[in-house]
Design an enzyme around this catalytic site. Structure first.
Site, PDB file in Angstrom:
ATOM      1  N   GLU A 144       0.790  -1.239   0.000  1.00 24.96           N
ATOM      2  CA  GLU A 144       0.000   0.000   0.000  1.00 24.96           C
ATOM      3  C   GLU A 144       0.821   1.288   0.000  1.00 24.96           C
ATOM      4  O   GLU A 144       0.767   2.069   0.964  1.00 24.96           O
ATOM      5  CB  GLU A 144      -0.952   0.027   1.199  1.00 24.96           C
ATOM      6  CG  GLU A 144      -1.971  -1.087   1.189  1.00 24.96           C
ATOM      7  CD  GLU A 144      -3.007  -0.936   2.316  1.00 24.96           C
ATOM      8  OE1 GLU A 144      -2.876  -0.013   3.145  1.00 24.96           O
ATOM      9  OE2 GLU A 144      -3.945  -1.748   2.359  1.00 24.96           O
TER      10      GLU A 144
ATOM     11  N   GLU B 220      -5.155  -8.823   1.167  1.00 24.38           N
ATOM     12  CA  GLU B 220      -5.765  -8.484   2.456  1.00 24.38           C
ATOM     13  C   GLU B 220      -7.254  -8.299   2.292  1.00 24.38           C
ATOM     14  O   GLU B 220      -7.713  -7.704   1.319  1.00 24.38           O
ATOM     15  CB  GLU B 220      -5.219  -7.160   3.037  1.00 24.38           C
ATOM     16  CG  GLU B 220      -3.847  -7.244   3.631  1.00 24.38           C
ATOM     17  CD  GLU B 220      -3.372  -5.896   4.182  1.00 24.38           C
ATOM     18  OE1 GLU B 220      -4.212  -5.057   4.566  1.00 24.38           O
ATOM     19  OE2 GLU B 220      -2.149  -5.688   4.212  1.00 24.38           O
TER      20      GLU B 220
HETATM   21  C1  PNW Z   1      -4.550  -1.971   5.664  1.00 19.67           C
HETATM   22  N1  PNW Z   1      -8.992   1.642   2.633  1.00 19.67           N
HETATM   23  O1  PNW Z   1      -4.717  -0.574   5.501  1.00 19.67           O
HETATM   24  C2  PNW Z   1      -3.123  -2.233   6.126  1.00 19.67           C
HETATM   25  O2  PNW Z   1      -2.359  -2.857   5.115  1.00 19.67           O
HETATM   26  C3  PNW Z   1      -2.996  -3.006   7.407  1.00 19.67           C
HETATM   27  O3  PNW Z   1      -1.720  -2.817   7.980  1.00 19.67           O
HETATM   28  C4  PNW Z   1      -4.096  -2.596   8.358  1.00 19.67           C
HETATM   29  O4  PNW Z   1      -3.951  -3.154   9.635  1.00 19.67           O
HETATM   30  C5  PNW Z   1      -5.405  -3.015   7.725  1.00 19.67           C
HETATM   31  O5  PNW Z   1      -5.569  -2.443   6.457  1.00 19.67           O
HETATM   32  C6  PNW Z   1      -6.632  -2.673   8.568  1.00 19.67           C
HETATM   33  O6  PNW Z   1      -6.765  -1.305   8.723  1.00 19.67           O
HETATM   34  C7  PNW Z   1      -5.833  -0.046   4.829  1.00 19.67           C
HETATM   35  O7  PNW Z   1      -8.900   2.775   2.126  1.00 19.67           O
HETATM   36  C8  PNW Z   1      -5.675   1.146   4.127  1.00 19.67           C
HETATM   37  O8  PNW Z   1     -10.034   0.949   2.408  1.00 19.67           O
HETATM   38  C9  PNW Z   1      -6.685   1.705   3.407  1.00 19.67           C
HETATM   39  C10 PNW Z   1      -7.936   1.091   3.388  1.00 19.67           C
HETATM   40  C11 PNW Z   1      -8.135  -0.087   4.084  1.00 19.67           C
HETATM   41  C12 PNW Z   1      -7.084  -0.645   4.817  1.00 19.67           C
END
Ligand code: PNW
Length: 495
Positions: free
Chosen positions: A172, A378
């Protein structure tokens, strides 16, 4: 549950990979062990008020010491694979050019355990824990960090090249650039506004250079990366302005990071923004960034609903680094995020919309003609939950039916979409990694948002599998029986 374990098991294509994911900083703890150096997060967390519960990740969930037990839990669950990240500051603790042997050895021990339990490793080289010494030299705002990242990736390739099934360069870049450099939501909290585009470009460049470095090392596994995609939709599809607003968000979040990797181009708006940001995109950069990949990792949690005009729904997500949003004159943005109506929400307030995982896959296929095989690297949900005795057995458990449902519905939506006659038919979807194996340190939310299949009692660090863990185990058991009919007869006779 809206889908039974057996029905879901029937849907899983042969060879489809079901795994769990974590990241180093969220689980390991032991931030001083074996010569590890500080990361930008350690530095930022010295001011404890930055997390909602004032926590740090100094201990996290003690995975560094409990790793064998955590791997055994995955083996018990019957997973095919485990996605973890290597802590860069364990490998390069300070400015020196020699890797830290004790840091490297931890991941060898992890790979040993995974091998013993029949779990295929996906290694992420960078999941946000930038070494502080690199931040002192400018961090991702500096082009040099991309080169240093490639050097680090080469070391990982040399060290683990024979042992890793999938290499994921960066997790990300959008979140690192937007939250860490475009705002103060995440470390290093540089809040550079549109200047964060520099960080975005250098992260992408680091990705491309590290792919080249891994290939040069001749690593055995497949090479890819992970981008988070939250498909944007107009609040009112009949409104031209709402549709334009959704396009802006789609461009500023998803396309900004996927186009350069998968098409070798930036969306046109990015070039104007780059001039504002003082970013020079050099000749050859986009070629480097768009190295052919063996797989593309998608993190999907939810879609985003967008409307034109300044709403009362609060500020824009900070991951928007294009000049579209930001604080326009008067502090009001010309577009805003709207609540997705009539759906369940997670503890974060994120809408639960499984069908949009299929919508997103279809969008990927249509926009990227050379889309490589895809893994959902994920997906998962946080809920407010606490352990209690099972009414029937008295055994203490977390009854996270909602999580099992979330996972079942998302897996179903994805598999139906890419299956025969599905609206994303043609996407070569190879697997799904649950975020996350066990409750852990959820960045700025501290220990308050729990996404795990396994509950962790932070006082004792005791691990207790939740109902969702038992449910997923059942799914994988059914699948195994179908795949090995001879064995299933034997097992059936035995019981
Ligand atoms: C992820 N969105 O972040 C990360 O890769 C993890 O480290 C984190 O723990 C997990 O999600 C849960 O929050 C995200 O915009 C970043 O939908 C952006 C989004 C979702 C998750």
């Amino acid at each position: 549950l809206s889908i039974s374990a057996r029905v879901l098991a029937d849907k899983l294509p042969a060879g489809f990979v079901v795994g769990a994911a974590t990241s180093s900083y969220q689980v390991e703890g032991a931030v001083h062990a074996d010569g590890r150096g500080p990361s930008v997060w350690d530095t930022w967390l010295r001011d404890r008020s930055v997390t909602v519960d004032r926590s740090t990740a100094d201990d996290a969930v003690d995975h560094y010491r409990r790793m064998p037990q955590d791997v055994a839990l995955m083996g018990e669950l019957g997973l095919d694979a485990y996605r973890f990240s290597v802590a860069w500051p364990r490998i390069f603790p300070d400015g020196g050019s020699r890797p830290n042997r004790r840091g490297l050895d931890f991941y060898h021990r992890l790979l040993d355990e995974l091998e013993q339990h029949g779990l295929a490793p996906m290694l992420t080289a960078f999941h946000w824990d930038t070494p502080q010494h690199l931040e002192d030299d400018g961090g991702w705002m500096s082009r040099d960090t991309a080169l240093r990242f490639a050097d680090y990736a080469a070391v990982l390739g040399r060290e683990y090249g024979e042992r890793v099934r999938w290499w994921c360069t960066i997790n990300e870049p959008a979140t690192v650039a937007g939250n860490g450099y475009g705002s103060e939501l995440h470390a290093p909290a540089r809040n550079a506004g549109v200047g964060a585009l520099r960080a975005a470009h250098h992260l992408l460049l680091g990705h491309g250079l590290s792919v080249q470095a891994l290939r040069a090392e001749g690593v055995r596994g497949a090479i890819g990366m992970s981008n988070v995609h939250s498909p944007a939709e107009p609040a009112n599809p009949d409104s031209v302005l709402d549709r334009a607003a959704a396009e802006v968000i789609e461009t500023a979040t998803n396309r900004l990071f996927a186009d350069p990797v998968l098409l070798g181009t930036y969306p046109t708006a990015v070039h104007a923004a780059a001039r504002v940001a003082g970013l020079k995109i050099r000749d050859g950069d986009l070629e480097t960034i768009s190295q052919p990949l063996d797989f593309y990792g998608l993190n999907y949690y939810m879609p985003t609903l967008v409307a034109a005009g300044s709403g009362d729904d609060g500020p824009l997500p900070a991951s928007l680094v294009l000049p579209s949003g930001g604080d326009a004159e008067g502090g009001r943005s010309p577009l805003h995020i709207v609540e997705w109506p009539d759906v369940r929400r997670t503890a974060y307030g994120w809408p639960v919309v499984p069908d949009h995982l299929g919508v997103m896959l279809a969008r990927m296929r249509d926009r990227y003609p050379d889309l490589p095989p895809v893994y959902i690297t994920e997906g998962g949900a946080s809920f407010d939950e606490s352990p209690g005795p099972d009414p029937e057995t008295g055994v203490v458990q977390v009854h996270d039916t909602r999580r099992a449902e979330y996972l079942g519905d998302h897996l179903t939506a994805a598999l139906d979409a890419v299956g025969p006659g599905g609206h994303a038919e043609g996407v070569d979807l190879r697997g799904y990694f649950v975020w996350t194996l066990m409750d852990n340190w959820e960045w700025a939310a501290g220990y308050r948002q729990t996404f795990g299949l396994v509950h962790v009692d932070r006082a004792t660090m005791a691990r207790t599998p939740k109902a969702s863990y038992h449910w997923l185990r059942k799914v994988l058991q059914h699948r195994r029986r179908q795949e090995t009919p001879a064995k299933s007869t034997a097992a059936g006779a035995a019981t």
